[in-house]
Design a protein around this motif. Structure first.
Motif, PDB file in Angstrom:
ATOM      1  N   ALA A  53      -3.588  -7.578   1.278  1.00 56.61           N
ATOM      2  CA  ALA A  53      -3.036  -6.245   1.030  1.00 56.61           C
ATOM      3  C   ALA A  53      -1.786  -6.338   0.157  1.00 56.61           C
ATOM      4  CB  ALA A  53      -2.723  -5.544   2.344  1.00 56.61           C
TER       5      ALA A  53
ATOM      6  N   THR B 267      -1.508  -4.809  -3.586  1.00 55.23           N
ATOM      7  CA  THR B 267      -0.421  -3.861  -3.846  1.00 55.23           C
ATOM      8  C   THR B 267       0.372  -4.289  -5.069  1.00 55.23           C
ATOM      9  OG1 THR B 267      -0.266  -3.211  -1.531  1.00 55.23           O
ATOM     10  CG2 THR B 267       1.707  -2.890  -2.884  1.00 55.23           C
TER      11      THR B 267
ATOM     12  N   THR C  25      -2.059  -4.009  -8.313  1.00 53.39           N
ATOM     13  CA  THR C  25      -2.532  -2.685  -8.730  1.00 53.39           C
ATOM     14  C   THR C  25      -1.426  -1.648  -8.855  1.00 53.39           C
ATOM     15  OG1 THR C  25      -2.951  -1.861  -6.480  1.00 53.39           O
ATOM     16  CG2 THR C  25      -4.738  -3.095  -7.564  1.00 53.39           C
TER      17      THR C  25
ATOM     18  N   GLU D  82      -0.515   0.152  -6.424  1.00 55.77           N
ATOM     19  CA  GLU D  82      -0.827   1.157  -5.409  1.00 55.77           C
ATOM     20  C   GLU D  82      -0.831   0.465  -4.050  1.00 55.77           C
ATOM     21  OE1 GLU D  82      -4.512   2.930  -6.711  1.00 55.77           O
ATOM     22  OE2 GLU D  82      -3.472   4.162  -8.176  1.00 55.77           O
TER      23      GLU D  82
ATOM     24  N   TRP E 242      -1.737  -0.891  -0.533  1.00 54.23           N
ATOM     25  CA  TRP E 242      -2.869  -1.330   0.287  1.00 54.23           C
ATOM     26  C   TRP E 242      -2.325  -1.802   1.620  1.00 54.23           C
ATOM     27  CZ3 TRP E 242      -8.160  -1.905  -0.969  1.00 54.23           C
ATOM     28  CH2 TRP E 242      -8.495  -1.525  -2.267  1.00 54.23           C
TER      29      TRP E 242
ATOM     30  N   TRP F  32      -7.450  -1.256   3.560  1.00 50.91           N
ATOM     31  CA  TRP F  32      -7.654   0.098   3.054  1.00 50.91           C
ATOM     32  C   TRP F  32      -6.555   0.443   2.070  1.00 50.91           C
ATOM     33  CZ3 TRP F  32      -4.199   4.214   4.253  1.00 50.91           C
ATOM     34  CH2 TRP F  32      -3.258   3.923   5.231  1.00 50.91           C
ATOM     35  N   LYS F  33      -6.932   1.192   1.062  1.00 55.11           N
ATOM     36  CA  LYS F  33      -5.962   1.662   0.082  1.00 55.11           C
ATOM     37  C   LYS F  33      -5.501   3.041   0.512  1.00 55.11           C
ATOM     38  CE  LYS F  33      -6.472   3.583  -4.128  1.00 55.11           C
ATOM     39  NZ  LYS F  33      -6.899   3.739  -5.507  1.00 55.11           N
TER      40      LYS F  33
ATOM     41  N   GLU G 184      -7.460   6.472  -0.154  1.00 51.69           N
ATOM     42  CA  GLU G 184      -8.869   6.256  -0.524  1.00 51.69           C
ATOM     43  C   GLU G 184      -9.755   7.425  -0.116  1.00 51.69           C
ATOM     44  OE1 GLU G 184      -9.785   2.471   1.258  1.00 51.69           O
ATOM     45  OE2 GLU G 184     -10.375   3.364   3.156  1.00 51.69           O
TER      46      GLU G 184
ATOM     47  N   VAL H  41      -2.337   8.961  -2.936  1.00 52.43           N
ATOM     48  CA  VAL H  41      -2.021   7.568  -3.251  1.00 52.43           C
ATOM     49  C   VAL H  41      -0.512   7.357  -3.247  1.00 52.43           C
ATOM     50  CG1 VAL H  41      -2.233   5.793  -5.055  1.00 52.43           C
ATOM     51  CG2 VAL H  41      -4.124   7.385  -4.617  1.00 52.43           C
TER      52      VAL H  41
END
Length: 99
Positions: free
Chosen positions: A28, A32, A35, A37, A39, A49-50, A53, A58
């Motif tokens: 995760a 993170t 990306t 974003e 996680w 999990w993002k 999602e 987000v």
């Protein structure tokens, strides 16, 4: 066997408000950082999990900070909607305390 987890305190980068607490394993954290974003590891679902999602809300990560002894993280984020699954901006919102 569950992965080794670190607490991740999520803070709004604009106003400093604490939004939520999540748990991150190494994957995760890697996702993170790669990306941009957020996680997390879901302890209830037993999987990565993002954030957003399913809701689309987000968390765009501006900065990741380690704490002094390396067992927790601070994520400074820009949110695209409420951070809490209840629809509140923060999981620590005063209106959640009323019974």
């Amino acid at each position: 066997m569950p992965p080794e987890l670190r607490a991740a305190v999520v803070q709004d980068a604009a106003d400093g408000r604490v939004l939520m607490l999540g748990w991150m394993d190494a994957e995760a954290e890697r996702l993170t950082r790669e990306t941009g974003e957020a996680w997390f590891w879901s302890r209830s679902r037993g999987r990565l999990w993002k954030k957003g999602e399913t809701s689309g809300h987000v968390l765009h990560v501006e900065e990741v900070r380690d704490d002094c002894d390396g067992d927790a993280l601070l994520l400074r984020v820009r949110r695209s909607g409420p951070a809490c699954h209840t629809g509140s901006v923060s999981c620590f919102a005063p209106e959640l305390w009323r019974g």
